[in-house]
Motif scaffolding. Structure first.
Motif, short mmCIF file in Angstrom:
data_model
loop_
_atom_site.label_atom_id
_atom_site.label_comp_id
_atom_site.label_asym_id
_atom_site.label_seq_id
_atom_site.Cartn_x
_atom_site.Cartn_y
_atom_site.Cartn_z
N ALA A 94 0.83 -1.20 0.00
CA ALA A 94 0.00 0.00 0.00
C ALA A 94 0.87 1.25 0.00
O ALA A 94 0.57 2.24 -0.71
CB ALA A 94 -0.92 -0.01 1.22
N GLN A 95 1.94 1.22 0.77
CA GLN A 95 2.86 2.36 0.80
C GLN A 95 3.51 2.56 -0.56
O GLN A 95 3.72 3.71 -1.01
CB GLN A 95 3.93 2.12 1.87
N LEU A 96 3.82 1.48 -1.23
CA LEU A 96 4.40 1.58 -2.57
C LEU A 96 3.41 2.20 -3.55
O LEU A 96 3.79 3.06 -4.37
CB LEU A 96 4.82 0.19 -3.06
N ALA A 97 2.15 1.78 -3.49
CA ALA A 97 1.14 2.36 -4.39
C ALA A 97 0.99 3.86 -4.16
O ALA A 97 0.87 4.65 -5.11
CB ALA A 97 -0.20 1.64 -4.18
N SER A 98 0.99 4.26 -2.88
CA SER A 98 0.89 5.68 -2.56
C SER A 98 2.10 6.44 -3.08
O SER A 98 1.97 7.55 -3.64
CB SER A 98 0.75 5.86 -1.05
N GLN A 102 2.17 9.56 -5.86
CA GLN A 102 2.78 10.87 -5.58
C GLN A 102 3.91 11.16 -6.55
O GLN A 102 4.11 12.32 -6.97
CB GLN A 102 3.30 10.90 -4.14
N ASP A 103 4.65 10.14 -6.92
CA ASP A 103 5.75 10.34 -7.86
C ASP A 103 5.21 10.74 -9.23
O ASP A 103 5.79 11.61 -9.91
CB ASP A 103 6.57 9.05 -7.96
N ARG A 104 4.13 10.11 -9.65
CA ARG A 104 3.54 10.46 -10.95
C ARG A 104 3.03 11.91 -10.94
O ARG A 104 3.19 12.65 -11.92
CB ARG A 104 2.40 9.50 -11.27
N ASP A 105 2.40 12.28 -9.82
CA ASP A 105 1.89 13.65 -9.71
C ASP A 105 3.05 14.66 -9.74
O ASP A 105 2.97 15.70 -10.43
CB ASP A 105 1.09 13.81 -8.42
N LYS A 133 10.75 18.16 -5.30
CA LYS A 133 9.64 17.27 -4.92
C LYS A 133 9.62 16.02 -5.80
O LYS A 133 9.34 14.92 -5.32
CB LYS A 133 8.33 18.03 -5.04
N ALA A 134 9.93 16.17 -7.07
CA ALA A 134 9.97 15.01 -7.98
C ALA A 134 11.07 14.04 -7.58
O ALA A 134 10.88 12.81 -7.60
CB ALA A 134 10.16 15.50 -9.42
N ARG A 135 12.24 14.61 -7.26
CA ARG A 135 13.34 13.73 -6.82
C ARG A 135 13.00 13.01 -5.52
O ARG A 135 13.31 11.83 -5.34
CB ARG A 135 14.63 14.55 -6.66
N SER A 136 12.36 13.71 -4.60
CA SER A 136 11.98 13.11 -3.33
C SER A 136 10.95 12.00 -3.52
O SER A 136 11.03 10.95 -2.90
CB SER A 136 11.43 14.18 -2.40
N ARG A 142 11.50 4.19 -4.58
CA ARG A 142 12.56 3.19 -4.42
C ARG A 142 12.55 2.62 -3.00
O ARG A 142 12.73 1.41 -2.80
CB ARG A 142 13.92 3.81 -4.74
N SER A 143 12.34 3.46 -2.01
CA SER A 143 12.28 3.00 -0.62
C SER A 143 11.10 2.07 -0.40
O SER A 143 11.21 1.04 0.28
CB SER A 143 12.20 4.20 0.32
N ALA A 144 9.97 2.40 -1.01
CA ALA A 144 8.78 1.55 -0.86
C ALA A 144 8.97 0.20 -1.55
O ALA A 144 8.52 -0.83 -1.04
CB ALA A 144 7.57 2.28 -1.44
N LYS A 145 9.64 0.21 -2.69
CA LYS A 145 9.92 -1.07 -3.37
C LYS A 145 10.83 -1.95 -2.52
O LYS A 145 10.64 -3.18 -2.45
CB LYS A 145 10.56 -0.80 -4.73
N ALA A 146 11.83 -1.33 -1.87
CA ALA A 146 12.72 -2.09 -1.00
C ALA A 146 11.95 -2.67 0.18
O ALA A 146 12.20 -3.81 0.61
CB ALA A 146 13.85 -1.21 -0.51
N ALA A 147 11.01 -1.89 0.72
CA ALA A 147 10.19 -2.39 1.84
C ALA A 147 9.33 -3.56 1.41
O ALA A 147 9.14 -4.52 2.18
CB ALA A 147 9.33 -1.26 2.39
#
Length: 335
Positions: A94-98, A102-105, A133-136, A142-147
């Protein structure tokens, strides 16, 4: 440790140690190299053995194997409850989807700003803020994928599988027990790769230089040549012996871990004079042979060493080229 000089019957069959004139029962004495072999006691050990430990927390909900079971690599040995791990995976996904949303936005906003910035509709500050904001948001993805990967790995830890083909030797947990990371679960060993562990007296240790010097004898009498050896560089302070490990070829069915076996170590060759046992005359403590000198047969005292099957070692009393009679009994009757 029990060790002794072995019989050289096999060596005699492969080398012409002596040359006899069978037609007139005469024997020409000659020195030959005799292999010197010491017999070592060894124990069969598995090369691959160990204990599988838990890598996650939970309760044992399934036990699929027991002691003495043979398992194939990848077989599920036991299962741990996966409620917590499944929930962690769902949360990570779920965190990854969120994060992806946000990254797409953020990426879309940067794209719009880059079109407006050259026209002066967007300030440099807003442009820099959008790009940051885009870089963040990309880093958050990437952090969500690792999780998610970590959560999947933790979920996989709930099914404990066999690392190799082998036999279960001990079960450390019971059904319903709660385990934590590091808790021992199942012990076992592989029967495919075995080795012999033996101890070499320090007097023979300098003679070890190649694996071909060793031969392992199974309880059934089968002889197996090791494929590799490892000699320890230090001696045991109690027995003053050096430990050696001899790796066996794979799939040797005659050996099982824990079995006691004999290992023959060919440590040297010795120049030896052998004569047939039938040529020896024994009178009380005197040993002699009938040495042939022309037409005469003279009783020649000899000092004997060890017996090797049908032959006996001569320590003194004869020289190379001497001819003796191989029928000592008939000679005694004739005299």
């Amino acid at each position: 440790m029990k060790w002794l000089i072995l019989s050289v019957a096999a060596a005699l069959s492969n080398s012409a140690v002596v040359h006899a004139e069978q037609s007139n029962l005469l024997f020409s004495v000659k020195n030959e190299l005799l292999p010197q072999v010491v017999e070592l006691d060894g124990v069969v050990q598995p090369i691959n053995q160990g204990t599988v430990a838990s890598q996650t927390s939970g309760r044992i909900v399934g036990l699929n194997v027991d002691v003495n079971d043979y398992v194939k690599q990848g077989t599920v040995l036991l299962e741990i409850s996966a409620v917590q791990q499944s929930a962690s995976l769902d949360a990570a996904q779920a965190q990854l989807a969120s994060a992806i949303a946000q990254d797409r936005d953020a990426a879309a906003q940067v794209k719009r700003y880059r079109l407006l910035f050259p026209k002066g509709a967007i300030s440099q500050e807003l442009m820099d803020s959008a790009e940051a904001k885009a870089r963040s948001s990309a880093a958050a993805v990437r952090s969500a994928k690792a999780a998610v990967a970590q959560a999947k790995e933790s979920l996989g830890y709930t099914s404990v599988t066999a690392p190799y083909d082998g036999v279960v030797t001990q079960r450390h947990v019971e059904l319903g027990e709660t385990v934590a990371p590091g808790t021992p679960l199942i012990s076992g060993f592989s029967t495919d790769k075995l080795r012999i562990e033996a101890e070499i007296p320090q007097r023979y240790q300098p003679s070890v230089n190649r694996v071909e010097q060793f031969e392992v004898v199974s309880p059934q009498g089968k002889r197996v040549l090791p494929i590799q050896y490892s000699l320890f560089s230090y001696a045991d302070p109690q027995s003053h012996t050096f430990k050696i490990r001899l790796n066996l070829p794979e799939q040797i069915n005659e050996f099982v871990p824990g079995m006691w076996v004999k290992t023959e170590f060919h440590y040297a060759d010795r120049d030896t004079m052998l004569i047939p046992n039938s040529a020896i005359v024994r009178r009380a403590e005197l040993s002699a042979v009938y040495r042939v000198n022309g037409d005469e047969r003279l009783l020649n005292p000899v000092r004997l060493g060890q017996t090797y099957g049908d032959y006996t070692e001569v320590l003194s009393g004869l020289e190379q080229g001497d001819v003796i009679s191989t029928m000592a009994l008939n000679n005694q009757q004739g005299n």
